[in-house]
Design a protein around this motif. Structure first.
Motif, mmCIF file in Angstrom:
data_model
loop_
_atom_site.group_PDB
_atom_site.id
_atom_site.type_symbol
_atom_site.label_atom_id
_atom_site.label_comp_id
_atom_site.label_asym_id
_atom_site.label_seq_id
_atom_site.Cartn_x
_atom_site.Cartn_y
_atom_site.Cartn_z
ATOM 1 N N ALA A 42 0.844 -1.193 0.000
ATOM 2 C CA ALA A 42 0.000 0.000 0.000
ATOM 3 C C ALA A 42 0.879 1.243 0.000
ATOM 4 C CB ALA A 42 -0.932 0.021 1.210
ATOM 5 N N TYR A 43 0.341 2.298 -0.579
ATOM 6 C CA TYR A 43 0.977 3.622 -0.566
ATOM 7 C C TYR A 43 0.027 4.567 0.146
ATOM 8 C CZ TYR A 43 2.670 8.151 -2.236
ATOM 9 O OH TYR A 43 3.125 9.443 -2.307
ATOM 10 N N SER A 44 0.556 5.408 1.048
ATOM 11 C CA SER A 44 -0.310 6.360 1.744
ATOM 12 C C SER A 44 0.420 7.677 1.960
ATOM 13 C CB SER A 44 -0.794 5.794 3.084
ATOM 14 O OG SER A 44 0.284 5.606 3.975
ATOM 15 N N VAL A 45 -0.368 8.731 2.140
ATOM 16 C CA VAL A 45 0.151 10.082 2.334
ATOM 17 C C VAL A 45 -0.498 10.691 3.565
ATOM 18 C CG1 VAL A 45 0.330 12.413 1.354
ATOM 19 C CG2 VAL A 45 0.506 10.410 -0.153
ATOM 20 N N ASN A 46 0.312 11.379 4.369
ATOM 21 C CA ASN A 46 -0.208 12.174 5.471
ATOM 22 C C ASN A 46 -0.174 13.646 5.099
ATOM 23 O OD1 ASN A 46 1.107 9.714 7.362
ATOM 24 N ND2 ASN A 46 -0.903 10.482 7.933
ATOM 25 N N ASP A 47 -1.322 14.285 5.174
ATOM 26 C CA ASP A 47 -1.466 15.687 4.830
ATOM 27 C C ASP A 47 -0.897 16.548 5.953
ATOM 28 O OD1 ASP A 47 -2.292 17.911 3.409
ATOM 29 O OD2 ASP A 47 -4.247 17.965 4.391
ATOM 30 N N MET A 48 0.013 17.442 5.595
ATOM 31 C CA MET A 48 0.667 18.297 6.568
ATOM 32 C C MET A 48 0.344 19.768 6.295
ATOM 33 S SD MET A 48 2.165 15.888 8.177
ATOM 34 C CE MET A 48 3.201 16.803 9.296
ATOM 35 N N PRO A 49 0.279 20.589 7.326
ATOM 36 C CA PRO A 49 -0.010 22.007 7.124
ATOM 37 C C PRO A 49 1.209 22.733 6.549
ATOM 38 C CG PRO A 49 0.489 21.606 9.424
ATOM 39 C CD PRO A 49 0.479 20.266 8.753
ATOM 40 N N TRP A 50 0.975 23.670 5.642
ATOM 41 C CA TRP A 50 2.063 24.506 5.125
ATOM 42 C C TRP A 50 2.723 25.228 6.301
ATOM 43 C CZ3 TRP A 50 3.519 29.569 5.245
ATOM 44 C CH2 TRP A 50 4.492 29.962 4.315
ATOM 45 N N PRO A 51 4.036 25.303 6.345
ATOM 46 C CA PRO A 51 5.009 24.944 5.305
ATOM 47 C C PRO A 51 5.629 23.559 5.480
ATOM 48 C CG PRO A 51 6.104 26.228 6.978
ATOM 49 C CD PRO A 51 4.677 26.069 7.439
ATOM 50 N N VAL A 52 5.040 22.708 6.323
ATOM 51 C CA VAL A 52 5.596 21.381 6.558
ATOM 52 C C VAL A 52 5.299 20.483 5.356
ATOM 53 C CG1 VAL A 52 5.599 19.377 8.102
ATOM 54 C CG2 VAL A 52 5.261 21.691 9.035
ATOM 55 N N THR A 53 6.291 19.735 4.912
ATOM 56 C CA THR A 53 6.137 18.882 3.740
ATOM 57 C C THR A 53 5.359 17.619 4.090
ATOM 58 O OG1 THR A 53 8.257 19.663 2.904
ATOM 59 C CG2 THR A 53 7.395 17.649 1.920
ATOM 60 N N ASP A 54 4.423 17.226 3.205
ATOM 61 C CA ASP A 54 3.671 15.994 3.419
ATOM 62 C C ASP A 54 4.615 14.795 3.494
ATOM 63 O OD1 ASP A 54 1.412 17.516 3.283
ATOM 64 O OD2 ASP A 54 0.751 16.789 1.330
ATOM 65 N N ARG A 55 4.271 13.823 4.329
ATOM 66 C CA ARG A 55 5.014 12.572 4.426
ATOM 67 C C ARG A 55 4.266 11.476 3.664
ATOM 68 N NH1 ARG A 55 7.810 16.516 6.913
ATOM 69 N NH2 ARG A 55 9.545 15.695 8.135
ATOM 70 N N ASP A 56 5.030 10.600 3.000
ATOM 71 C CA ASP A 56 4.390 9.455 2.370
ATOM 72 C C ASP A 56 5.066 8.161 2.798
ATOM 73 O OD1 ASP A 56 6.709 9.534 0.829
ATOM 74 O OD2 ASP A 56 5.662 9.514 -1.096
ATOM 75 N N TYR A 57 4.305 7.081 2.689
ATOM 76 C CA TYR A 57 4.725 5.757 3.125
ATOM 77 C C TYR A 57 4.547 4.763 1.988
ATOM 78 C CZ TYR A 57 4.030 7.449 7.977
ATOM 79 O OH TYR A 57 4.074 8.139 9.159
ATOM 80 N N VAL A 58 5.528 3.897 1.823
ATOM 81 C CA VAL A 58 5.374 2.708 0.986
ATOM 82 C C VAL A 58 5.453 1.531 1.945
ATOM 83 C CG1 VAL A 58 6.291 1.370 -0.927
ATOM 84 C CG2 VAL A 58 6.445 3.863 -0.961
ATOM 85 N N LEU A 59 4.400 0.732 1.986
ATOM 86 C CA LEU A 59 4.225 -0.217 3.070
ATOM 87 C C LEU A 59 3.859 -1.612 2.564
ATOM 88 C CD1 LEU A 59 2.162 2.437 4.875
ATOM 89 C CD2 LEU A 59 4.222 1.498 5.889
ATOM 90 N N ARG A 60 4.275 -2.578 3.320
ATOM 91 C CA ARG A 60 3.933 -3.974 3.067
ATOM 92 C C ARG A 60 3.025 -4.459 4.196
ATOM 93 N NH1 ARG A 60 8.260 -8.918 2.244
ATOM 94 N NH2 ARG A 60 6.755 -10.475 1.507
ATOM 95 N N ILE A 61 1.955 -5.152 3.838
ATOM 96 C CA ILE A 61 0.961 -5.595 4.818
ATOM 97 C C ILE A 61 0.916 -7.121 4.833
ATOM 98 C CG2 ILE A 61 -1.462 -5.481 5.525
ATOM 99 C CD1 ILE A 61 -1.689 -2.961 3.758
ATOM 100 N N ARG A 62 1.168 -7.703 5.971
ATOM 101 C CA ARG A 62 1.045 -9.146 6.123
ATOM 102 C C ARG A 62 -0.019 -9.451 7.172
ATOM 103 N NH1 ARG A 62 7.279 -11.457 5.928
ATOM 104 N NH2 ARG A 62 7.783 -10.663 3.859
ATOM 105 N N THR A 63 -0.909 -10.360 6.839
ATOM 106 C CA THR A 63 -2.060 -10.676 7.688
ATOM 107 C C THR A 63 -2.137 -12.175 7.905
ATOM 108 O OG1 THR A 63 -3.267 -8.790 6.749
ATOM 109 C CG2 THR A 63 -4.561 -10.442 7.928
ATOM 110 N N HIS A 64 -2.353 -12.581 9.152
ATOM 111 C CA HIS A 64 -2.565 -14.002 9.407
ATOM 112 C C HIS A 64 -3.480 -14.177 10.613
ATOM 113 C CE1 HIS A 64 0.941 -13.001 11.987
ATOM 114 N NE2 HIS A 64 0.486 -13.933 12.792
ATOM 115 N N GLY A 65 -4.116 -15.335 10.677
ATOM 116 C CA GLY A 65 -5.021 -15.635 11.775
ATOM 117 C C GLY A 65 -5.274 -17.121 11.872
ATOM 118 N N GLU A 66 -5.774 -17.550 13.032
ATOM 119 C CA GLU A 66 -6.067 -18.951 13.306
ATOM 120 C C GLU A 66 -7.525 -19.081 13.739
ATOM 121 O OE1 GLU A 66 -4.049 -21.520 12.989
ATOM 122 O OE2 GLU A 66 -2.138 -20.484 12.623
ATOM 123 N N LYS A 67 -8.196 -20.072 13.173
ATOM 124 C CA LYS A 67 -9.588 -20.313 13.538
ATOM 125 C C LYS A 67 -9.709 -20.736 14.995
ATOM 126 C CE LYS A 67 -13.755 -22.690 11.900
ATOM 127 N NZ LYS A 67 -14.292 -23.626 10.871
#
Length: 249
Positions: free
Chosen positions: A115-140
């Motif tokens: 997933a790719y995501s962006v955090n909106d920041m107030p001027w003059p702070v630069t927006d931060r972005d993330y490139v992320l990997r998501i792993r999911t697991h579970g047991e019944k």
């Protein structure tokens, strides 16, 4: 939300500081099992903030000026609703505080995706972005679902106008308790740029509180109702899908 005092948080100093902090804490993603995170049951966690339903702890991290946090809550929604939210690649903008953009990219599946995501920041702070990997697991056997989230900044080229967060590790643990869900959120982030550690550590606890409160609200939306967890023959979680409607084949 259900009261959590039996298991075990005030508001930030300013709106600008909250927005600054959002770049550090907000994330929807995943990765290699809990890399870089302190054990959620380790000694040294310090209770920093408590509401009727959420408790937030912090702990120092070796060789880092930024603390890790652990947030716990009893969410008054079933785990199926929450997982329906979590598998939606756009849901970051619905519940994570100040997440302004989020989408899936590349090859992936329920267990391992990007997933790719962006955090909106107030001027003059630069927006931060993330490139992320998501792993999911579970047991019944116990119904618990775990998501491991890690930044993988080199997976995509950097975007103009954003500062790429190059180190962020997150754990989401969802434990069913009848029609409610016990959620545990552990995270440590090393943000790029000039956000000072003292500011991050002062305001760290408010972002997960706002986000978890919003997650509970979002999980009640109509689009996230009537889902079910699907397991394979060995009892491993393999998907979250809408329940068949009556009359469906």
């Amino acid at each position: 939300m259900q009261n959590l005092k039996a298991r075990g948080v005030a508001r930030p100093a300013s709106a600008l500081a909250m927005l600054l902090m959002a770049a550090v804490v907000s994330t929807i993603a995943a990765g290699a099992a809990q890399a870089g995170l302190p054990d959620e049951n380790a000694e040294g966690w310090s209770l920093r903030k408590e509401t009727d339903n959420i408790r937030v702890f912090t702990i120092d991290q070796p060789d880092s000026s930024f603390q890790a946090f652990k947030a716990e809550a009893i969410l008054d929604v079933p785990i199926e609703n929450l997982m329906a939210v979590m598998i939606n690649p756009q849901s970051c903008v619905e519940w994570v505080h100040n997440c302004s953009e989020s989408y899936a990219f590349g090859d992936g599946n329920f267990h391992d995706r990007y997933a790719y995501s962006v955090n909106d920041m107030p001027w003059p702070v630069t927006d931060r972005d993330y490139v992320l990997r998501i792993r999911t697991h579970g047991e019944k056997s116990d119904g618990e679902v775990v998501m491991n989230l890690n930044a993988i900044p080199d997976r995509r080229e950097e975007e103009d106008g954003h500062i790429r967060v190059d180190k962020s590790d997150t754990l989401y643990r969802f434990i069913p308790e009848g029609d409610q869900t016990h959620m545990i959120w552990v995270q440590h982030t090393e943000p790029n740029g000039s956000i000072p550690g003292w500011l991050v550590n002062t305001l760290l606890v408010d972002i997960p509180i706002r986000s978890m409160e919003q997650l509970e609200r979002v999980a009640r939306w109509e689009r996230y109702q009537n889902h079910e967890l699907v397991y394979d023959s060995s009892g491993k979680l393999k998907n979250v899908v809408p329940k068949p409607q009556s009359g469906d084949d």
